[in-house]
Design a protein around this motif. Structure first.
Motif, PDB file in Angstrom:
ATOM      1  N   MET A 106       0.843  -1.192   0.000  1.00  0.00           N
ATOM      2  CA  MET A 106       0.000   0.000   0.000  1.00  0.00           C
ATOM      3  C   MET A 106       0.877   1.239   0.000  1.00  0.00           C
ATOM      4  SD  MET A 106      -2.778  -1.768   0.095  1.00  0.00           S
ATOM      5  CE  MET A 106      -4.253  -0.879   0.534  1.00  0.00           C
ATOM      6  N   MET A 151       1.956   4.075  11.336  1.00  0.00           N
ATOM      7  CA  MET A 151       2.141   2.846  10.571  1.00  0.00           C
ATOM      8  C   MET A 151       3.352   2.073  11.063  1.00  0.00           C
ATOM      9  SD  MET A 151      -0.449   2.668   8.654  1.00  0.00           S
ATOM     10  CE  MET A 151      -1.297   3.601   9.933  1.00  0.00           C
ATOM     11  N   HIS A 165       5.055  -0.697   8.698  1.00  0.00           N
ATOM     12  CA  HIS A 165       6.238  -0.260   7.956  1.00  0.00           C
ATOM     13  C   HIS A 165       7.407  -1.151   8.366  1.00  0.00           C
ATOM     14  CE1 HIS A 165       5.254   4.306   7.156  1.00  0.00           C
ATOM     15  NE2 HIS A 165       4.550   3.486   6.391  1.00  0.00           N
ATOM     16  N   THR A 181       0.129  -7.529   4.384  1.00  0.00           N
ATOM     17  CA  THR A 181       0.146  -6.212   3.758  1.00  0.00           C
ATOM     18  C   THR A 181       1.254  -5.363   4.355  1.00  0.00           C
ATOM     19  OG1 THR A 181      -2.240  -6.316   3.381  1.00  0.00           O
ATOM     20  CG2 THR A 181      -1.223  -4.149   3.300  1.00  0.00           C
ATOM     21  N   VAL A 212      -3.690   7.439   4.152  1.00  0.00           N
ATOM     22  CA  VAL A 212      -3.208   6.257   4.864  1.00  0.00           C
ATOM     23  C   VAL A 212      -4.311   5.623   5.716  1.00  0.00           C
ATOM     24  CG1 VAL A 212      -1.634   5.497   6.685  1.00  0.00           C
ATOM     25  CG2 VAL A 212      -0.769   6.832   4.769  1.00  0.00           C
ATOM     26  N   PHE A 246       2.916  -1.475   4.256  1.00  0.00           N
ATOM     27  CA  PHE A 246       2.761  -0.086   3.858  1.00  0.00           C
ATOM     28  C   PHE A 246       4.128   0.485   3.475  1.00  0.00           C
ATOM     29  CE2 PHE A 246      -1.380  -0.709   5.283  1.00  0.00           C
ATOM     30  CZ  PHE A 246      -2.167   0.395   4.953  1.00  0.00           C
ATOM     31  N   LEU A 259      -5.602   1.837   5.051  1.00  0.00           N
ATOM     32  CA  LEU A 259      -5.572   0.835   6.113  1.00  0.00           C
ATOM     33  C   LEU A 259      -6.955   0.249   6.357  1.00  0.00           C
ATOM     34  CD1 LEU A 259      -4.224  -0.785   8.270  1.00  0.00           C
ATOM     35  CD2 LEU A 259      -4.159   1.246   9.731  1.00  0.00           C
TER      36      LEU A 259
END
Length: 633
Positions: free
Chosen positions: A160, A244, A250, A183, A168, A185, A172
């Motif tokens: 993403m 994140m 992240h 997933t 964001v 980011f 999410l």
């Protein structure tokens, strides 16, 4: 990925108390959510269940090698969902990311397809314009757009790409609706520092006072917002990046690395490689819906409070939690704020920007000191592996290769970042205000103690433009509580009211006692003037704020957490609402007419200002497994 060993530091008892009630309150919603995503998880490629015609459509345009791999279902396929556009400085770097991510995925034995784009508007561009009335609603549009991108049953994981305000949170929420997919980011990083934030603020205030012209103001703004990357003040966009990372979505240390650097490129490659590693094809299957649990959500709240992040997240975090089957309330945030100290001073809570914060020790040190004092939950899942202690490491290029090294154990600049045992303030600077006007949020971290309590007559406005005009015409003087109403979600989409800050700051600097009460939002820009924002019930819902008149005495008390409307209770039944929300016939232009349905169905600010309802339970499908995560633990 390896990480530091966990410690045996006990968790603060207030954190445990808040966690216990969130878990209890969310028990049914979380159970239903986990059942749904575990039933949707499958072992092997998702596209393996597609019919031949469906699958042929899915790989028709792929390169020959990818087409073969997709056809034979031998490799995991990653969806790339991007909010790229080159009008947003923060998102401009994403232009080249899809090709880079595809190449990195291929090296990791995976495939990546660009699954879809989502809209991305800039609150900075739309500030004070009609388009800003679509900003909050864009979050849920982005969530729906992300869901459409992921809806093809072609994907085994997702990447993403987004940075800014509603983008964001929207990505999410959309990703959590596909909580069975691992997933990652992928951030783009902040622009390098421009002129000091204090100088930018000074010129803005001089312009509001009529002491400099538009050319001087534009020059200052252009020197601040000057290149690709996120704006460097600590507003919603950079709060997003911090959250994140603390949520474990992240890679460690990825949030605040500048664009266009070798380290940024290496982290982008590593994001694709990590996404491939946590799909079914590796031995670390980690769906996003398992990562974003009650502890992770509270960790995000704590990090926001400790760093003085954007008040927009008092709505976004509630909506994000709901997307994962978790019920978070403003009371939870307020109770955490009482025990989480303020560790950072980043503009507008100080003069430093996020680059300075990063240089002082950044998130690695912030997470370390919070963990060491029992103020974060350490035992959580992340994309980097189990345990939040991994996020005390920092990425480095060592002989051209990406590696993680221990982050700083002490702050490198105590004017910007401090440890838990020597904070800037004992609390997180966010409070819930309650009183006979309703419930609201105040961010006190940027407000000097001597300005946190204001009792003054009300000056009532139904539009920020009216307040600005009154100031320009010299009609605002003396102590006052500016009541700016009909700015909530159902009134006009809850646009940010950034333009009020310089005006109110100017009045305060002249020695007046000044505060603002509004059912609108001001985010990090609420600045040095006490601001009771997100007032609910809003005026358009018939809240008491709709009955306030000029001259009514109001007290905003950021110390005790109260907002008091000093009006005789016997008089209230005689009052009629004054002012009004825009009608559908008036709420047109700049695309607003397309969003009337959102205004009619949006929830309240304290429940996340969302148009989404809680999903109902579903029946398990026998072809899916509900125990996939446990089997791969």
């Amino acid at each position: 990925m390896t990480g530091a060993a966990p410690t045996d530091t006990p968790t603060h008892p207030v954190l445990e108390q808040v966690l216990a009630r969130v878990v209890e309150r969310s028990s049914e919603g979380r159970r239903v959510y986990l059942e749904r995503i575990r039933n949707a998880a499958i072992i092997g490629p998702a596209r393996g269940q597609l019919g031949c015609a469906n699958l042929a459509h899915g790989f028709a345009a792929a390169l020959p090698d990818d087409k073969t791999a997709l056809r034979k279902s031998r490799r995991p396929n990653l969806a790339i969902v991007s909010a790229y556009n080159d009008m947003l400085s923060a998102h401009q770097p994403f232009e080249t990311y899809p090709a880079q991510l595809k190449a990195a995925a291929a090296k990791a034995g995976a495939i990546a397809q660009f699954a879809g784009g989502v809209p991305a508007m800039c609150d900075g561009v739309t500030q004070g314009r009609d388009g800003m009335q679509l900003s909050l609603f864009s979050r849920d549009v982005i969530a729906m757009s992300a869901a459409i991108a992921l809806s093809h049953d072609m994907f085994d994981g997702a990447l993403m790409l987004g940075v800014c305000d509603k983008i964001v949170p929207g990505l999410l929420i959309g990703a959590l609706s596909f909580g069975q997919l691992p997933t990652v980011f992928v951030p783009a990083g902040p622009m390098t520092s421009g002129i000091p934030n204090g100088e930018k603020s000074r010129v803005r205030q001089l312009f509001a006072e009529g002491k400099v012209g538009r050319e001087e103001l534009l020059e200052a703004e252009a020197a601040s917002y000057h290149s690709a990357g996120t704006c460097t003040f600590y507003g919603t966009a950079n709060s997003n990046q911090l959250l994140m990372e603390v949520l474990g979505l992240h890679l460690p240390g990825a949030s605040f690395v500048n664009p266009g650097t070798p380290l940024r490129a290496a982290l982008t490659d590593a994001a694709a490689q990590r996404a491939a590693a946590i799909t079914w094809a590796g031995d670390e299957f980690t769906p996003i819906g398992e990562i974003v649990d009650e502890k992770a959500v509270l960790n995000a709240c704590i990090a926001l409070l400790a760093t003085g992040g954007s008040t927009n997240h008092t709505m976004h975090l509630v909506a994000i939690a709901a997307a994962a089957g978790i019920t978070l309330t403003w009371d939870d945030l307020s109770d955490l704020s009482a025990v989480v100290p303020q560790l950072a001073r980043i503009y507008p809570n100080g003069s430093a920007d996020v680059n300075h914060y990063q240089a002082a020790g950044g998130l690695a040190f912030t997470i370390r000191t919070l963990l060491d004092h029992g103020l974060l939950f350490e035992d959580v899942l992340t994309i980097a592996g189990p345990g939040l202690r991994r996020y005390t490491a920092e990425p480095r290029l060592v002989d051209g290769e990406l590696a993680w090294v221990d982050g700083p154990e002490t702050s490198l600049d105590l004017d910007v970042l401090r440890p838990v045992d020597a904070p800037f303030a004992a609390d997180g600077g966010l409070r819930i205000l309650r009183g006979n006007l309703g419930t609201s949020v105040i961010k006190t971290s940027a407000v000097a103690p001597e300005h946190r309590v204001v009792t003054a007559p009300a000056r009532v406005f139904d539009d920020q433009a009216d307040l600005l005009l009154a100031f320009q015409d010299g009609h605002l003087h003396g102590d006052m509580v500016a009541v700016v109403r009909y700015q909530g979600p159902r009134a006009n989409g809850m646009p940010e009211l950034h333009k009020l800050t310089p005006v109110l700051s100017s009045l305060q600097d002249k020695g007046h006692r000044v505060a603002i009460v509004t059912d609108g939002r001001m985010s990090g820009a609420s600045g040095k003037v006490p601001a009771a924002i997100h007032m609910t019930p809003e005026a358009a819902d018939g809240g008491p704020i709709s009955l306030v008149r000029d001259g009514d005495l109001i007290t905003v008390d950021g110390d005790t957490g109260t907002v008091t409307w000093h009006v005789d209770g016997a008089e209230l039944p005689l009052r009629e609402p004054t002012g009004r929300a825009l009608s559908d016939a008036e709420w047109v232009g700049t695309g607003r007419d397309l969003f009337s349905m959102f205004r009619h169905h949006v929830g309240t600010a304290d429940t996340g200002a969302s148009v989404f309802a809680t999903p109902s339970p579903i029946t398990a499908r026998p072809t899916r497994t509900a125990t996939l995560v446990e089997e791969n633990a």
